[in-house]
Design a protein around this motif. Structure first.
Motif, short mmCIF file in Angstrom:
data_model
loop_
_atom_site.label_atom_id
_atom_site.label_comp_id
_atom_site.label_asym_id
_atom_site.label_seq_id
_atom_site.Cartn_x
_atom_site.Cartn_y
_atom_site.Cartn_z
N LEU A 1 4.34 6.66 19.67
CA LEU A 1 3.53 5.74 18.87
C LEU A 1 4.00 5.68 17.40
N GLY A 2 4.79 6.64 16.98
CA GLY A 2 5.19 6.73 15.57
C GLY A 2 5.92 5.48 15.10
N LEU A 3 6.97 5.08 15.84
CA LEU A 3 7.74 3.91 15.44
C LEU A 3 6.93 2.62 15.58
N ALA A 4 6.01 2.58 16.54
CA ALA A 4 5.13 1.42 16.68
C ALA A 4 4.23 1.28 15.45
N ILE A 5 3.73 2.43 14.97
CA ILE A 5 2.90 2.41 13.75
C ILE A 5 3.74 1.97 12.55
N ALA A 6 4.96 2.50 12.46
CA ALA A 6 5.84 2.14 11.35
C ALA A 6 6.13 0.64 11.34
N LYS A 7 6.41 0.08 12.50
CA LYS A 7 6.69 -1.36 12.59
C LYS A 7 5.46 -2.19 12.21
N ALA A 8 4.29 -1.76 12.68
CA ALA A 8 3.06 -2.49 12.36
C ALA A 8 2.82 -2.51 10.86
N ILE A 9 3.07 -1.40 10.19
CA ILE A 9 2.87 -1.33 8.74
C ILE A 9 3.88 -2.20 8.00
N ILE A 10 5.14 -2.12 8.41
CA ILE A 10 6.18 -2.91 7.74
C ILE A 10 5.94 -4.40 7.97
N ASP A 11 5.53 -4.78 9.16
CA ASP A 11 5.21 -6.19 9.42
C ASP A 11 4.07 -6.66 8.53
N GLN A 12 3.10 -5.78 8.32
CA GLN A 12 1.97 -6.12 7.46
C GLN A 12 2.43 -6.32 6.02
N ASN B 1 0.86 -1.18 0.00
CA ASN B 1 0.00 0.00 0.00
C ASN B 1 0.89 1.23 0.00
N SER B 2 0.89 1.97 -1.07
CA SER B 2 1.82 3.08 -1.23
C SER B 2 1.61 4.16 -0.16
N GLU B 3 0.35 4.43 0.22
CA GLU B 3 0.09 5.48 1.21
C GLU B 3 0.63 5.08 2.58
N GLN B 4 0.51 3.81 2.92
CA GLN B 4 1.05 3.37 4.21
C GLN B 4 2.58 3.44 4.22
N ILE B 5 3.21 3.04 3.12
CA ILE B 5 4.67 3.11 3.06
C ILE B 5 5.13 4.57 3.12
N LYS B 6 4.40 5.47 2.46
CA LYS B 6 4.73 6.89 2.56
C LYS B 6 4.63 7.37 4.00
N GLN B 7 3.63 6.87 4.73
CA GLN B 7 3.47 7.25 6.12
C GLN B 7 4.67 6.78 6.94
N VAL B 8 5.18 5.58 6.66
CA VAL B 8 6.36 5.07 7.36
C VAL B 8 7.57 5.97 7.08
N VAL B 9 7.78 6.33 5.81
CA VAL B 9 8.91 7.20 5.45
C VAL B 9 8.77 8.55 6.14
N MET B 10 7.55 9.07 6.21
CA MET B 10 7.29 10.35 6.87
C MET B 10 7.61 10.26 8.36
N ILE B 11 7.24 9.15 8.99
CA ILE B 11 7.52 8.98 10.42
C ILE B 11 9.03 8.96 10.67
N LEU B 12 9.77 8.20 9.86
CA LEU B 12 11.22 8.11 10.05
C LEU B 12 11.90 9.45 9.77
N LEU B 13 11.47 10.13 8.73
CA LEU B 13 12.08 11.41 8.39
C LEU B 13 11.74 12.46 9.45
N ASP B 14 10.51 12.43 9.94
CA ASP B 14 10.10 13.38 10.98
C ASP B 14 10.91 13.15 12.26
N ASN B 15 11.11 11.88 12.64
CA ASN B 15 11.93 11.58 13.81
C ASN B 15 13.37 12.05 13.61
N ALA B 16 13.89 11.82 12.42
CA ALA B 16 15.27 12.23 12.13
C ALA B 16 15.43 13.74 12.28
N LEU B 17 14.46 14.50 11.78
CA LEU B 17 14.53 15.96 11.87
C LEU B 17 14.40 16.43 13.32
N LYS B 18 13.56 15.75 14.10
CA LYS B 18 13.36 16.15 15.50
C LYS B 18 14.63 15.97 16.33
#
Length: 422
Positions: free
Chosen positions: A384-395, A308-325
């Motif tokens: 919760l961001g990384l938990a969401i990212a892991k759940a999506i990648i596991d899926q 699912n492209s939208e979910q993968i984009k969400q994972v990339v957004m989470i990782l990039l947002d964490n990196a910037l923070k």
């Protein structure tokens, strides 16, 4: 509670196995017993028929009958130990045929034991030996054939003892094996229960703080009820800010629940992951520029995966947002997307900064887990961001993990299956 549940599993397993063992051993015993009993009856009948065929009971003298029976006893059909007696109609012994040199009392006792049972065939114990007999009518009276079955009875007794020893040993072994697997079976249940308890405690704690702030600000507004809204606007802004944080928290929790427990199957299609990652980077370039952070990325073109492209984009957004923070001042963020071993696509998001210690790396994907709660509060995070990212990648049947060097950098890795472009 879990100890009781484990013990119930253990007891149930032991009862089932014990019943199966009992049925198996009993079946083997009774089959063996019936086969042996059949063999004994067959042997008795063979001996009896052998005597009849040699006319051992028709007009022979005691000496002649004894000679024939002695010859038979020396060479019986199955080399069995046996003897025979002939009685008249009143059950008085008239002839005895045996290779044993026994007194008449022995034969009388054997005859008496056979007659006491009032059956044509049976068993009894005499002088420490087990005997089987068969009674058949003859012209002069009756012929009783006796067969020594001591060895057969010993086999059956040894079989029982063997079963008891084997059952005891197996019971002990099965007990420990059952206990091991009962613990293994209970572990996921206990782990899920502990996670649920921790989840409720963490969610309650996260909700408690904004609710307390909202309650305090409302009290301040009530205490200044005669003042205008404009003069009290900062308290309203605080309330709105905390409301937005609570909304984000509940939305994230609902999203996680939907990923974990939804029965709806997400539609997966092939999509260009390279373009998806580039689109996320483009949307974040303005934020990166404002933070004065250096961005470097290397995207291998036309890498296709299935999902699912939208979910993968969400994972990339989470990782990039964490990196910037968590990038240090004037630090840098590096993004890489490459093909690996012609089977996987590897996305790496790395940032300079304080880094993450090894003991935290194992838990950063847990829900509500935050390394520095004060900094997370400052950036508005709930863990919760990384938990969401892991759940999506596991899926997506992928893998996400992180490496870090303290005081230098942190790198997150995502591995996704490579799909053909056809």
């Amino acid at each position: 509670m879990f100890k009781k549940l484990r013990n119930r599993f253990l007891i149930l397993n032991m009862v089932i196995i014990s019943v199966v063992m009992l049925i198996s051993f009993a079946s083997i015993y009774f089959i063996t017993y019936e086969n042996m009993h059949s063999d004994i009856d067959m042997e008795l009948n063979r001996i009896s028929d052998h005597l009849r065929n040699h006319n051992g009971t028709h007009g022979h003298t005691r000496s002649e009958f004894a000679d024939e029976q002695a010859d038979h006893a020396t060479h019986p059909p199955q080399h069995s130990v046996s003897f025979s007696v002939i009685t008249d109609k009143q059950w008085n012994i008239t002839n005895v045929a045996s290779i044993f040199d026994m007194d008449r009392e022995f034969y009388e006792r054997a005859k008496k034991e056979a007659l006491i049972q009032n059956k044509d065939t049976g068993k009894f114990k005499l002088n420490g030996n087990d005997w089987a007999f068969v009674v058949q009518p003859v012209s002069e009276g009756y012929m009783i054939v006796f067969l020594d079955i001591t060895s057969q009875q010993a086999i059956m007794t040894n079989l029982v003892y063997t079963f008891l020893v084997v059952a005891l040993v197996m019971f002990i072994i099965i007990f420990f094996i059952s206990k091991f697997f009962a613990n293994r079976a209970i572990h996921p249940v206990k782990e899920a229960f502990d996670k649920q308890k921790q989840f409720i405690a963490d969610a309650s704690h996260e909700l408690k703080t904004p609710l307390s702030i909202i309650d305090t600000n409302v009290d301040v507004l009530f205490s200044n009820g005669e003042d205008t809204i404009n003069h009290q606007s900062k308290w309203l802004h605080y309330i709105k800010s905390e409301t937005e944080r609570m909304t984000k928290l509940t939305n994230d929790l609902l999203y996680l629940t939907q990923i974990d427990y939804s029965d709806i199957i997400t539609t997966f299609t092939k999509f260009n992951l390279s373009e998806a990652v580039e689109s996320v980077i483009l949307t974040m370039e303005g934020v990166i520029f404002e933070k004065n952070i250096s961005l470097d990325y290397e995207i291998e073109p036309n890498l296709v995966t299935r999902g699912n492209s939208e979910q993968i984009k969400q994972v990339v957004m989470i990782l990039l947002d964490n990196a910037l923070k968590y990038t240090n001042e004037n630090g840098s963020v590096n993004i890489s997307l490459k093909k690996k071993h012609h089977k996987y696509i590897v996305l790496t998001v790395s940032n300079t900064g304080e880094g993450i210690s090894a003991d935290h790396l194992e838990r950063i994907f847990n829900r509500f887990y935050r390394i520095d709660k004060s900094r997370a509060r400052k950036y508005g995070g709930y863990g919760l961001g990384l938990a969401i990212a892991k759940a999506i990648i596991d899926q997506h049947k992928g893998r996400i993990y992180a490496n870090s060097v303290i005081k230098e950098n942190t790198t997150f890795y995502i591995e996704l299956p490579l799909a053909s472009q056809q």
